[in-house]
Design a protein around this motif. Sequence first.
Motif, PDB file in Angstrom:
ATOM      1  N   ALA A  92       6.712   5.347 -18.361  1.00 35.47           N
ATOM      2  CA  ALA A  92       6.394   6.618 -17.707  1.00 35.47           C
ATOM      3  C   ALA A  92       5.503   6.401 -16.480  1.00 35.47           C
ATOM      4  N   ARG A  93       4.478   5.603 -16.619  1.00 31.83           N
ATOM      5  CA  ARG A  93       3.566   5.329 -15.492  1.00 31.83           C
ATOM      6  C   ARG A  93       4.324   4.715 -14.327  1.00 31.83           C
ATOM      7  N   ASN A  94       5.134   3.716 -14.647  1.00 31.60           N
ATOM      8  CA  ASN A  94       5.879   3.045 -13.578  1.00 31.60           C
ATOM      9  C   ASN A  94       6.896   3.972 -12.928  1.00 31.60           C
ATOM     10  N   THR A  95       7.475   4.855 -13.742  1.00 32.80           N
ATOM     11  CA  THR A  95       8.460   5.807 -13.201  1.00 32.80           C
ATOM     12  C   THR A  95       7.782   6.772 -12.219  1.00 32.80           C
ATOM     13  N   VAL A  96       6.580   7.203 -12.560  1.00 29.41           N
ATOM     14  CA  VAL A  96       5.836   8.095 -11.656  1.00 29.41           C
ATOM     15  C   VAL A  96       5.470   7.345 -10.365  1.00 29.41           C
ATOM     16  N   ILE A  97       4.994   6.139 -10.528  1.00 31.84           N
ATOM     17  CA  ILE A  97       4.618   5.353  -9.340  1.00 31.84           C
ATOM     18  C   ILE A  97       5.833   5.150  -8.432  1.00 31.84           C
ATOM     19  N   ASP A  98       6.954   4.780  -9.049  1.00 32.42           N
ATOM     20  CA  ASP A  98       8.187   4.591  -8.262  1.00 32.42           C
ATOM     21  C   ASP A  98       8.557   5.869  -7.520  1.00 32.42           C
ATOM     22  N   HIS A  99       8.402   6.983  -8.201  1.00 31.06           N
ATOM     23  CA  HIS A  99       8.759   8.274  -7.600  1.00 31.06           C
ATOM     24  C   HIS A  99       7.957   8.505  -6.321  1.00 31.06           C
ATOM     25  N   TYR A 100       6.660   8.333  -6.402  1.00 38.52           N
ATOM     26  CA  TYR A 100       5.831   8.629  -5.227  1.00 38.52           C
ATOM     27  C   TYR A 100       5.982   7.570  -4.146  1.00 38.52           C
ATOM     28  N   ARG A 101       6.092   6.332  -4.552  1.00 39.51           N
ATOM     29  CA  ARG A 101       6.191   5.281  -3.534  1.00 39.51           C
ATOM     30  C   ARG A 101       7.521   5.357  -2.795  1.00 39.51           C
ATOM     31  N   THR A 102       8.564   5.698  -3.526  1.00 41.39           N
ATOM     32  CA  THR A 102       9.867   5.837  -2.868  1.00 41.39           C
ATOM     33  C   THR A 102       9.850   7.039  -1.928  1.00 41.39           C
ATOM     34  N   LYS A 103       9.234   8.076  -2.403  1.00 47.66           N
ATOM     35  CA  LYS A 103       9.219   9.314  -1.632  1.00 47.66           C
ATOM     36  C   LYS A 103       8.377   9.172  -0.356  1.00 47.66           C
ATOM     37  N   LYS A 104       7.230   8.522  -0.521  1.00 51.06           N
ATOM     38  CA  LYS A 104       6.317   8.404   0.628  1.00 51.06           C
ATOM     39  C   LYS A 104       6.500   7.097   1.386  1.00 51.06           C
ATOM     40  N   ASN A 105       7.331   6.236   0.802  1.00 57.11           N
ATOM     41  CA  ASN A 105       7.560   4.940   1.432  1.00 57.11           C
ATOM     42  C   ASN A 105       6.265   4.195   1.694  1.00 57.11           C
ATOM     43  N   THR A 106       5.332   4.325   0.816  1.00 55.12           N
ATOM     44  CA  THR A 106       4.082   3.573   0.919  1.00 55.12           C
ATOM     45  C   THR A 106       3.781   2.956  -0.442  1.00 55.12           C
ATOM     46  N   SER A 107       2.880   2.021  -0.457  1.00 54.85           N
ATOM     47  CA  SER A 107       2.609   1.313  -1.711  1.00 54.85           C
ATOM     48  C   SER A 107       1.257   1.677  -2.318  1.00 54.85           C
ATOM     49  N   ASP A 108       0.550   2.619  -1.704  1.00 55.54           N
ATOM     50  CA  ASP A 108      -0.778   2.916  -2.227  1.00 55.54           C
ATOM     51  C   ASP A 108      -0.870   4.283  -2.902  1.00 55.54           C
ATOM     52  N   ILE A 109       0.246   4.825  -3.258  1.00 56.90           N
ATOM     53  CA  ILE A 109       0.232   6.128  -3.931  1.00 56.90           C
ATOM     54  C   ILE A 109       0.795   5.967  -5.332  1.00 56.90           C
ATOM     55  N   GLU A 110       0.057   6.483  -6.309  1.00 57.31           N
ATOM     56  CA  GLU A 110       0.529   6.364  -7.691  1.00 57.31           C
ATOM     57  C   GLU A 110       0.844   7.707  -8.328  1.00 57.31           C
ATOM     58  N   ASP A 111       0.159   8.734  -7.876  1.00 59.55           N
ATOM     59  CA  ASP A 111       0.432  10.052  -8.443  1.00 59.55           C
ATOM     60  C   ASP A 111      -0.016  11.132  -7.470  1.00 59.55           C
ATOM     61  N   VAL A 112       0.085  12.367  -7.916  1.00 61.84           N
ATOM     62  CA  VAL A 112      -0.177  13.490  -7.011  1.00 61.84           C
ATOM     63  C   VAL A 112      -1.627  13.507  -6.520  1.00 61.84           C
ATOM     64  N   TRP A 113      -2.518  12.890  -7.282  1.00 61.16           N
ATOM     65  CA  TRP A 113      -3.922  12.917  -6.881  1.00 61.16           C
ATOM     66  C   TRP A 113      -4.194  12.019  -5.691  1.00 61.16           C
ATOM     67  N   ASP A 114      -3.253  11.141  -5.408  1.00 63.55           N
ATOM     68  CA  ASP A 114      -3.408  10.296  -4.236  1.00 63.55           C
ATOM     69  C   ASP A 114      -2.920  10.985  -2.970  1.00 63.55           C
ATOM     70  N   LEU A 115      -2.299  12.118  -3.140  1.00 63.01           N
ATOM     71  CA  LEU A 115      -1.811  12.845  -1.973  1.00 63.01           C
ATOM     72  C   LEU A 115      -2.920  13.737  -1.436  1.00 63.01           C
ATOM     73  N   SER A 116      -2.913  13.921  -0.149  1.00 65.95           N
ATOM     74  CA  SER A 116      -3.885  14.856   0.420  1.00 65.95           C
ATOM     75  C   SER A 116      -3.432  16.274   0.083  1.00 65.95           C
ATOM     76  N   SER A 117      -4.322  17.214   0.257  1.00 69.23           N
ATOM     77  CA  SER A 117      -3.977  18.596  -0.114  1.00 69.23           C
ATOM     78  C   SER A 117      -2.807  19.118   0.714  1.00 69.23           C
ATOM     79  N   GLY A 118      -2.626  18.575   1.892  1.00 72.76           N
ATOM     80  CA  GLY A 118      -1.487  19.013   2.704  1.00 72.76           C
ATOM     81  C   GLY A 118      -0.177  18.391   2.266  1.00 72.76           C
ATOM     82  N   GLU A 119      -0.301  17.317   1.498  1.00 71.17           N
ATOM     83  CA  GLU A 119       0.922  16.605   1.100  1.00 71.17           C
ATOM     84  C   GLU A 119       1.427  17.007  -0.283  1.00 71.17           C
ATOM     85  N   ASP A 120       0.595  17.691  -1.042  1.00 75.76           N
ATOM     86  CA  ASP A 120       0.994  17.984  -2.424  1.00 75.76           C
ATOM     87  C   ASP A 120       1.698  19.330  -2.542  1.00 75.76           C
TER      88      ASP A 120
END
Lengths: 541, 190
Positions: B77-105
């Motif tokens: 589950a953790r890896n699936t969430v990480i994959d979801h955000y990293r694929t979506k944002k094309n970055t490697s430093d995002i793991e979940d919604v809390w890593d997104l800025s308020s404008g990005e969530d």
Amino acid sequence: MLDIEKIIQDIYALEPSLKEREAELLKIIKEIAALKPDTKFDQNFYNQLKIKLMENITPKEDVRGFWQNLFSKKLIFVPVALAVLAIVVVPSLMNKNRAGGGQVVALADRAFGSLVVSSGGTNEKSSGIVSQEAVAPTRSMGLGGNAELMMGGGGGTTMVTMGMSAPVSTQLKTTAVSSDSVVGSGVAISSKMMAPYYYQPYTFEYKGEPLVLAEDKMDVLRRIKNTAVVSGELNSILANAGFNAMDWGKLSGMKLQNISMTEDKKGGFSIYIGVEEGSISINKNYDYVRCMSLDCGPRPLKESDMPSDETIIGLADKFLSEYGINKDDYGKPEVQNDWRVYLGMASAEMKPDFYYPETISVIYSQMLNGKEVYDESGNKTGLVVNVDIREMKGAGLWNLFSQKHEASAYEVEKDTTRLVKLAEQGGFRRGYYYAEGTVDSSEDGQVEVKKNVIELGTPTIGFVKMWIYNENNGQEMIVPAYIFPIVKKPDDIYFYQKNVVVPLIKEILDQDQNQPMPMPMMKGGIEPMMGASGGATMMAQ
Amino acid sequence: MQADEQIIINCQKGNLKEFGILYDKYVKRIHDFIYFKTYHKETAEDLASKTFLKALEKISSYNSKIGTFSSWLYCIARNTVIDHYRTKKNTSDIEDVWDLSSGEDIESDIDARENLAQVKAHLAKLSPEHRDIVILRVWQEMSYAEIAEVLGKSEDSCKMMFSRTIAKLREEMPVALFVIFILMNHYVRH
């Protein structure tokens, strides 16, 4: 319940200095706990994913045949319906698995919770499965015969429609009066108990072998119903299909409940898909009213027009084959030919005007784990195909359900003496059947009681479909049951029932002991007495 | 109730229908865990589906000597969430919604956004691992032994990490709580 004290103590064990900050620690932990969001976990998602998992467990089949056949016949539909069918409905309903019994997923023991009807629940459906056969035998005799009596399996809190014209006895004992059920022509009473018309019980006698039940627990099954499309998928389908007149995204929690379609041609089919129930029914569009009399339209059918059972089954099989409907989950087909019984009972004067049915049904009994499924009245349940006798071809079907079930073990009643006793009371819901011609009222108001003995043979183990209501939520459960065949019955009356059904799950049987029992109607000078066990005696006052 | 281990052995022998028992047992916990990391109903459902489908597909490779089924499932589950955000944002430093800025969530559920803002006030500065510990301990009420298996750490290490996380939050509490009290008062009035 979150154990905050334990969390705090764990922290102190590592950081004793934080004891001085206990109030702050408590506050921060409580704040975080209070911020836990509602995760919106819902049953739809649970069911959908479970279905998806099961589809990955069992081999997929080619489900296109049925739908290709339908859609190749100029169906009126819109792209959205087709998309929904393709994505959600068809795979769920038409998924073939296998060796007669559908997909059954094992759950933990007692996973469905209590099978006992809650005290506040009404169990209208539980014993209210009124089969066509359960209608009084006079109903179908001759043209336009009215049902004189329509009753369910008896007992419980069945909502019963009694179409009789006879006056209701002032001594009729019912528990309450309200407006939710009907007695006679529009008189509404709550039928916590129902009153048979000039009640006369049959006597059931067990003549089979001694019984032994080896298992301590047996599986109760529940059909997994398709819970339709989640909002995101449906919204996307609607938007992609060109329905842009509104913002579908503003709607939340939308789910698809049913779809209906029709073939745009004379004599075509109407198809109804109950998405939530996971059911399909198909009915022929008769765009003309069939004339049933001699002076208009086609002549009434004659006995010589009626095909053999083999021919009817052949036509039903052909219909299913034509539409690519798999029969693996169903047992041997049986023709519902009660008209033959009625014909046999009709008097010589009535026979020339006897109405021969234009449509005859064939039932393919549902099979689960190799066992047949019955209703509470002892009738087989399953896929029903209608055959048009005049046109000699399939005219529709109903009860085509998705065959995905989950199973959970429950304790079995191993006291076979009790099970036989229940059978000898007419079954779990206890049969209180009006026996036509068995009660005679003499001049002095006394009633002559005629004993009608129904003999029961050694039972097989099958399933019975039951509605279990708990906390006002009803669900259909498929419960292991003894199916006692009726091996002998009086020759001079038509007793419709073919089997007596007794569920084997202990807690279901235990609950029934407290259910209210029907009270027979009274005739002058006679006080009927019925014990809680359902046996009946009549005693002169 | 059958133990997970026996059910998995049965599944590995080919009786995959018993996977339904594991599904019933864990689906809500896994779904909730993913929701906590996405704050979006449809995304949580999609990722939970992927998690269980992956688990079903890989059940033959699961080894009970390495960890419990529960921890294995959480890892997926953790890896699936990480994959979801990293694929979506094309970055490697995002793991979940809390890593997104308020404008990005903006994908998050509308009715959960204020709650998310409050949670962020508490937890956004923590590392993803520390956040997971808080979620697992406080919101999912897991024991340290269970958390340790999910995160692949020792039980003592998890206890220490949680303790220090709470201590850190306490130090920052005046500011964080001020924000929370303001928001909560706002809720109460409206």
